[in-house]
Write a protein that holds these residues in place. Sequence first.
Motif, PDB file in Angstrom:
ATOM      1  N   UNK A 197      12.439  26.331  17.098  1.00  0.00           N
ATOM      2  CA  UNK A 197      11.482  26.488  18.201  1.00  0.00           C
ATOM      3  C   UNK A 197      10.981  27.933  18.277  1.00  0.00           C
ATOM      4  N   UNK A 198      11.904  28.878  18.223  1.00  0.00           N
ATOM      5  CA  UNK A 198      11.526  30.289  18.296  1.00  0.00           C
ATOM      6  C   UNK A 198      10.693  30.697  17.075  1.00  0.00           C
ATOM      7  N   UNK A 199      11.095  30.244  15.891  1.00  0.00           N
ATOM      8  CA  UNK A 199      10.388  30.621  14.666  1.00  0.00           C
ATOM      9  C   UNK A 199       8.955  30.095  14.669  1.00  0.00           C
ATOM     10  N   UNK A 200       8.774  28.853  15.089  1.00  0.00           N
ATOM     11  CA  UNK A 200       7.431  28.278  15.129  1.00  0.00           C
ATOM     12  C   UNK A 200       6.552  29.035  16.118  1.00  0.00           C
ATOM     13  N   UNK A 201       7.127  29.370  17.264  1.00  0.00           N
ATOM     14  CA  UNK A 201       6.350  30.099  18.284  1.00  0.00           C
ATOM     15  C   UNK A 201       5.976  31.499  17.786  1.00  0.00           C
ATOM     16  N   UNK A 202       6.891  32.157  17.074  1.00  0.00           N
ATOM     17  CA  UNK A 202       6.586  33.476  16.519  1.00  0.00           C
ATOM     18  C   UNK A 202       5.481  33.366  15.475  1.00  0.00           C
ATOM     19  N   UNK A 203       5.560  32.342  14.633  1.00  0.00           N
ATOM     20  CA  UNK A 203       4.543  32.122  13.603  1.00  0.00           C
ATOM     21  C   UNK A 203       3.164  31.983  14.245  1.00  0.00           C
ATOM     22  N   UNK A 204       3.085  31.180  15.282  1.00  0.00           N
ATOM     23  CA  UNK A 204       1.807  30.959  15.945  1.00  0.00           C
ATOM     24  C   UNK A 204       1.300  32.225  16.627  1.00  0.00           C
ATOM     25  N   UNK A 205       2.225  33.004  17.187  1.00  0.00           N
ATOM     26  CA  UNK A 205       1.826  34.225  17.881  1.00  0.00           C
ATOM     27  C   UNK A 205       1.330  35.297  16.919  1.00  0.00           C
ATOM     28  N   UNK A 206       2.046  35.494  15.843  1.00  0.00           N
ATOM     29  CA  UNK A 206       1.681  36.558  14.896  1.00  0.00           C
ATOM     30  C   UNK A 206       0.421  36.194  14.113  1.00  0.00           C
ATOM     31  N   UNK A 207       0.247  34.928  13.811  1.00  0.00           N
ATOM     32  CA  UNK A 207      -0.927  34.517  13.054  1.00  0.00           C
ATOM     33  C   UNK A 207      -2.084  34.108  13.919  1.00  0.00           C
ATOM     34  N   UNK A 208      -1.871  34.058  15.239  1.00  0.00           N
ATOM     35  CA  UNK A 208      -2.904  33.641  16.183  1.00  0.00           C
ATOM     36  C   UNK A 208      -3.467  32.271  15.815  1.00  0.00           C
ATOM     37  N   UNK A 209      -2.586  31.417  15.290  1.00  0.00           N
ATOM     38  CA  UNK A 209      -2.993  30.070  14.920  1.00  0.00           C
ATOM     39  C   UNK A 209      -1.951  29.090  15.399  1.00  0.00           C
ATOM     40  N   UNK A 210      -2.388  27.857  15.578  1.00  0.00           N
ATOM     41  CA  UNK A 210      -1.492  26.785  15.984  1.00  0.00           C
ATOM     42  C   UNK A 210      -0.998  26.089  14.732  1.00  0.00           C
ATOM     43  N   UNK A 211       0.320  26.179  14.488  1.00  0.00           N
ATOM     44  CA  UNK A 211       0.876  25.612  13.269  1.00  0.00           C
ATOM     45  C   UNK A 211       0.648  24.112  13.190  1.00  0.00           C
ATOM     46  N   UNK A 212       0.616  23.456  14.334  1.00  0.00           N
ATOM     47  CA  UNK A 212       0.433  22.010  14.371  1.00  0.00           C
ATOM     48  C   UNK A 212      -0.871  21.660  15.094  1.00  0.00           C
ATOM     49  N   UNK A 213      -1.930  22.360  14.726  1.00  0.00           N
ATOM     50  CA  UNK A 213      -3.233  22.129  15.328  1.00  0.00           C
ATOM     51  C   UNK A 213      -3.824  20.829  14.790  1.00  0.00           C
ATOM     52  N   UNK A 214      -4.165  19.910  15.690  1.00  0.00           N
ATOM     53  CA  UNK A 214      -4.719  18.627  15.275  1.00  0.00           C
ATOM     54  C   UNK A 214      -6.052  18.780  14.584  1.00  0.00           C
ATOM     55  N   UNK A 215      -6.881  19.724  15.030  1.00  0.00           N
ATOM     56  CA  UNK A 215      -8.178  19.937  14.403  1.00  0.00           C
ATOM     57  C   UNK A 215      -8.022  20.404  12.960  1.00  0.00           C
ATOM     58  N   UNK A 216      -6.984  21.235  12.730  1.00  0.00           N
ATOM     59  CA  UNK A 216      -6.765  21.719  11.367  1.00  0.00           C
ATOM     60  C   UNK A 216      -6.403  20.566  10.441  1.00  0.00           C
ATOM     61  N   UNK A 217      -5.512  19.672  10.894  1.00  0.00           N
ATOM     62  CA  UNK A 217      -5.126  18.539  10.069  1.00  0.00           C
ATOM     63  C   UNK A 217      -6.306  17.600   9.846  1.00  0.00           C
ATOM     64  N   UNK A 218      -7.147  17.413  10.878  1.00  0.00           N
ATOM     65  CA  UNK A 218      -8.319  16.552  10.732  1.00  0.00           C
ATOM     66  C   UNK A 218      -9.277  17.132   9.700  1.00  0.00           C
ATOM     67  N   UNK A 219      -9.451  18.447   9.725  1.00  0.00           N
ATOM     68  CA  UNK A 219     -10.326  19.106   8.758  1.00  0.00           C
ATOM     69  C   UNK A 219      -9.813  18.916   7.335  1.00  0.00           C
ATOM     70  N   UNK A 220      -8.485  19.051   7.147  1.00  0.00           N
ATOM     71  CA  UNK A 220      -7.914  18.866   5.818  1.00  0.00           C
ATOM     72  C   UNK A 220      -8.079  17.431   5.341  1.00  0.00           C
ATOM     73  N   UNK A 221      -7.878  16.473   6.240  1.00  0.00           N
ATOM     74  CA  UNK A 221      -8.033  15.071   5.867  1.00  0.00           C
ATOM     75  C   UNK A 221      -9.476  14.758   5.497  1.00  0.00           C
TER      76      UNK A 221
END
Length: 252
Positions: free
Chosen positions: A198-222
């Motif tokens: 939980x902490x690692x995912x939140x840090x990833x999103x904060x430092x990269x300013x991106x949502x690791x599990x962003x639905x729009x991102x997955x839709x774009x890839x699909x």
Amino acid sequence: MPSTLVHVAFTGAIATALLGRHFDVKAIAIVLVVAALIDLDTLVDVWWTGLHRALFHNLVWPAIALLILAWDLWWREDSVVQSRWGTYGVRVWWVAVVAAALGHTLHDAFVNGVNLLWPLHDRFYQFEGKLFLSNHRGFVQTFFELETGDTTGGTTANTHYYTGVNPNSGESPEDVERIFPIAYSGERFLLAVVGYVIVAVRIWETRGDTDLFDGDRFSHLLDRNARRVSRPPDRTSISVSPNSVNTRFQSR
């Protein structure tokens, strides 16, 4: 007993939820350090037997810390915390205190017990029990048994908790086995893994300013992959003009 690693993970998961928009690497690091420092009374117990799970494993210090914050915010003319760190500092302060108290001190209170009110009141409390519904006995809970005395334990004078630093209340033999727990049950191991993820995912999103599990991102890839599959393959074709062929033969 839960290890420091388990406490830090549990506290990190709580703090991640409580910090909200103020979450960043610095804030979560402060909270995790506060949670880990509670176990420093393990070292003090070497010289002053009985203070492990008493000196810092209590609710007196968290209450004092929250009272100091309340005094600074509401009774001082100019708040030091507010003026220097703003709402960020206020949030990190109370989250560090509350999350560490829940994820470490009270966690230990439900596993083997802690001296919750030390030094105001020297008595260990243990809330290890069960909660269930029975068709014969109805609603049953055994966490809080103050009348029978099962919840209360001894004092710092007659209570010692085993640690790898100080296995025995007296002097330990030279060949004594020293065990430093990491996870003594599957539940605690899972709790630690989940907390750190939980902490690692939140840090990833904060430092990269991106949502690791962003639905729009997955839709774009699909969509992009779908376009690649549906696009017809490139075919190289050679066309010959009849006029050019006739011209060559006539020239000969």
